[in-house]
Design a protein around this motif. Structure first.
Motif, short mmCIF file in Angstrom:
data_model
loop_
_atom_site.label_atom_id
_atom_site.label_comp_id
_atom_site.label_asym_id
_atom_site.label_seq_id
_atom_site.Cartn_x
_atom_site.Cartn_y
_atom_site.Cartn_z
N ILE A 105 -3.56 -2.82 2.41
CA ILE A 105 -2.36 -2.46 3.16
C ILE A 105 -1.70 -1.30 2.43
CG2 ILE A 105 -0.09 -3.24 3.96
CD1 ILE A 105 -1.29 -6.15 3.79
N PHE A 106 -1.50 -0.20 3.14
CA PHE A 106 -0.82 0.96 2.57
C PHE A 106 0.58 1.08 3.18
CE2 PHE A 106 -5.34 2.05 2.38
CZ PHE A 106 -5.47 2.43 1.04
N SER A 107 1.57 1.26 2.33
CA SER A 107 2.95 1.42 2.80
C SER A 107 3.26 2.90 3.00
CB SER A 107 3.93 0.83 1.79
OG SER A 107 5.27 1.14 2.15
N LEU A 108 3.91 3.21 4.11
CA LEU A 108 4.36 4.58 4.34
C LEU A 108 5.51 4.96 3.42
CD1 LEU A 108 4.54 7.23 5.98
CD2 LEU A 108 5.87 6.00 7.68
N GLY A 109 6.28 3.97 2.97
CA GLY A 109 7.44 4.25 2.14
C GLY A 109 7.29 3.74 0.72
N ALA A 110 8.21 4.21 -0.15
CA ALA A 110 8.23 3.72 -1.53
C ALA A 110 8.72 2.28 -1.57
CB ALA A 110 9.11 4.62 -2.38
N GLY A 111 9.64 1.94 -0.68
CA GLY A 111 10.14 0.57 -0.60
C GLY A 111 9.20 -0.31 0.21
N VAL A 112 8.92 -1.51 -0.29
CA VAL A 112 7.94 -2.38 0.37
C VAL A 112 8.53 -3.73 0.76
CG1 VAL A 112 5.95 -1.29 -0.73
CG2 VAL A 112 7.11 -3.20 -1.87
N ASP A 113 9.86 -3.85 0.73
CA ASP A 113 10.48 -5.14 1.00
C ASP A 113 10.14 -5.69 2.38
OD1 ASP A 113 12.44 -2.74 1.02
OD2 ASP A 113 13.22 -4.04 2.60
N SER A 114 10.07 -4.83 3.38
CA SER A 114 9.78 -5.31 4.73
C SER A 114 8.34 -5.82 4.85
CB SER A 114 10.02 -4.21 5.76
OG SER A 114 9.14 -3.12 5.59
N ILE A 115 7.48 -5.37 3.96
CA ILE A 115 6.09 -5.84 3.96
C ILE A 115 5.97 -7.16 3.21
CG2 ILE A 115 3.73 -5.32 3.23
CD1 ILE A 115 4.40 -2.34 3.52
N VAL A 116 6.46 -7.19 1.97
CA VAL A 116 6.24 -8.37 1.13
C VAL A 116 6.99 -9.60 1.63
CG1 VAL A 116 5.71 -6.97 -0.89
CG2 VAL A 116 8.06 -7.73 -0.51
N LYS A 117 8.08 -9.39 2.38
CA LYS A 117 8.81 -10.55 2.90
C LYS A 117 8.35 -10.97 4.30
CE LYS A 117 12.74 -8.03 4.94
NZ LYS A 117 14.19 -7.74 4.82
N HIS A 118 7.35 -10.27 4.83
CA HIS A 118 6.85 -10.60 6.16
C HIS A 118 6.21 -11.99 6.13
CE1 HIS A 118 4.69 -10.34 9.96
NE2 HIS A 118 5.35 -9.22 10.24
N PRO A 119 6.59 -12.88 7.04
CA PRO A 119 6.08 -14.26 6.99
C PRO A 119 4.58 -14.38 7.20
CG PRO A 119 7.30 -13.88 9.02
CD PRO A 119 7.55 -12.69 8.14
N LYS A 120 3.96 -13.37 7.81
CA LYS A 120 2.53 -13.43 8.07
C LYS A 120 1.70 -12.52 7.17
CE LYS A 120 3.09 -14.62 12.98
NZ LYS A 120 2.77 -14.22 14.38
N LEU A 121 2.30 -12.03 6.10
CA LEU A 121 1.57 -11.17 5.17
C LEU A 121 0.34 -11.92 4.64
CD1 LEU A 121 1.49 -8.50 3.49
CD2 LEU A 121 2.69 -9.78 1.70
N PRO A 122 -0.85 -11.37 4.85
CA PRO A 122 -2.06 -12.07 4.37
C PRO A 122 -2.13 -12.09 2.85
CG PRO A 122 -2.63 -9.91 5.27
CD PRO A 122 -1.18 -10.13 5.58
N ARG A 123 -2.24 -13.26 2.28
CA ARG A 123 -2.28 -13.41 0.84
C ARG A 123 -3.62 -12.91 0.29
NH1 ARG A 123 2.80 -13.27 -0.36
NH2 ARG A 123 3.98 -14.63 1.04
N GLY A 124 -3.54 -12.25 -0.84
CA GLY A 124 -4.74 -11.76 -1.50
C GLY A 124 -5.13 -10.36 -1.09
N VAL A 125 -4.50 -9.79 -0.08
CA VAL A 125 -4.79 -8.42 0.33
C VAL A 125 -3.88 -7.48 -0.46
CG1 VAL A 125 -4.81 -6.76 2.23
CG2 VAL A 125 -5.49 -9.14 2.64
N PRO A 126 -4.43 -6.53 -1.21
CA PRO A 126 -3.59 -5.65 -2.02
C PRO A 126 -2.67 -4.79 -1.16
CG PRO A 126 -5.87 -4.89 -2.01
CD PRO A 126 -5.87 -6.24 -1.37
N VAL A 127 -1.45 -4.60 -1.65
CA VAL A 127 -0.46 -3.75 -1.00
C VAL A 127 -0.23 -2.55 -1.91
CG1 VAL A 127 1.90 -3.57 -0.12
CG2 VAL A 127 0.63 -5.72 0.12
N VAL A 128 -0.30 -1.35 -1.36
CA VAL A 128 -0.16 -0.11 -2.12
C VAL A 128 1.09 0.61 -1.67
CG1 VAL A 128 -1.24 2.09 -2.69
CG2 VAL A 128 -2.67 0.06 -2.36
#
Length: 314
Positions: free
Chosen positions: A62-85
């Motif tokens: 998962i690549f973030s368009l922004g420097a802030g990633v709060d909306s990604i990491v707090k997402h209730p369906k974020l797949p665990r174990g998939v790296p976030v960049v």
């Protein structure tokens, strides 16, 4: 390898076209295109909606368009174990430092005082103190905070930083952990927030903390600059602090609700400087260059840079 654009409030088609040119051996799609969720290996995301991760069972990065990633990491369906960049780029860093330096110097040089005197046609030759007498405190010493701190230090300000853990940045005084937070605030005239948004930093810009800032040095009182996330600020407290004199001025680029509702009292305060979340942007050219290099590295060696610690939230 299929690469999906999930970009709220941003032109997915523009990004997809640019990525397709940079990654000709990959299939790049938007949410409007025909594709099977199971084929998606990479996701480029900004403000993920509720269904952002639905069906992406083979997602690898998962690549973030922004420097802030709060909306990604707090997402209730974020797949665990998939790296976030996260997005880390010199252009974005430079733009953020431009914003911070401009607003710190504006408050140091008493912009609100002179704006009010201009409205009164009043000629009062008050001379602001030199930069070396002003204490700037930066909350958050990641890539953005570090660069801003170093640039302000070069301009002569007394700069201190506060972060969760020591960073070892030369030329600035560092405070770390909750035990040192009040000490950090008590020496600060202009407080800059560049923190990641986590449960611990939610509403950190509040009356209780404003009252701990150094008083009696900067004319009119201390000031704040927030270019991180709207979730960091208690906006009712900011209004009260600006009206009551606990704060002399505030520069705010982010808000709890965006666009900032027209009903917000912040609009009417002449000591509140509002910008519409434009301090720094992840530009198309830089974003494509950064993510393309990451994908190439990942496919060749399995390596990724700027990984997010999902548990910490940044």
């Amino acid at each position: 390898m299929t690469f999906l654009m999930h970009l709220s409030d941003v032109s997915e088609r523009e990004w997809a076209s640019a990525f397709q040119k940079a990654l000709p051996n990959h299939k790049v799609v938007t949410r409007q295109d025909q594709y099977s969720p199971e084929e998606i290996k990479y996701l480029y995301v900004w403000k993920p909606e509720a269904d952002a991760f639905d069906g992406l069972d083979n997602l690898e990065v998962i690549f973030s368009l922004g420097a802030g990633v709060d909306s990604i990491v707090k997402h209730p369906k974020l797949p665990r174990g998939v790296p976030v960049v996260r997005f880390v780029d010199d252009t974005l860093t430079q733009c953020m430092s431009d914003y911070v330096v401009a607003n710190v110097t504006m408050h140091h040089r008493q912009a609100t005082r002179y704006k009010r005197e201009q409205a009164q046609r009043k000629w009062d030759q008050y001379y602001p103190e030199r930069a070396s007498t002003i204490n700037v405190g930066i909350m958050g010493l990641g890539q953005l905070g570090k660069d801003a701190a170093q640039k302000l230090s070069m301009l002569g300000y007394n700069v201190a930083g506060w972060s969760r853990n020591p960073k070892g940045i030369g030329g600035i005084e560092e405070f770390s952990g909750t035990a040192k937070f009040d000490e950090f605030l008590s020496r600060t005239d202009i407080l800059v927030c560049l923190l990641p948004l986590t449960p611990e930093t939610q509403d950190i810009l509040c009356m209780a903390n404003f009252s701990k800032l150094r008083r009696g040095h900067l004319p009119g009182g201390p000031c704040i600059v927030n270019a991180a996330r709207g979730g960091h600020q208690n906006e009712d407290d900011i209004v009260a602090a600006l009206k009551g004199g606990t704060l002399a001025a505030a520069s705010l680029d982010v808000f709890k609700v965006e666009p900032l509702p027209t009903s917000s009292e912040l609009w009417a305060l002449d000591n509140c400087y509002i910008t519409p979340h434009i301090a720094a942007i992840s530009g198309l050219e830089a974003g494509v260059r950064l993510v393309t290099s990451q994908i190439n590295s990942y496919e060749q060696s399995g390596e990724l840079k700027h990984l997010v610690d999902v548990e910490r939230g940044y």
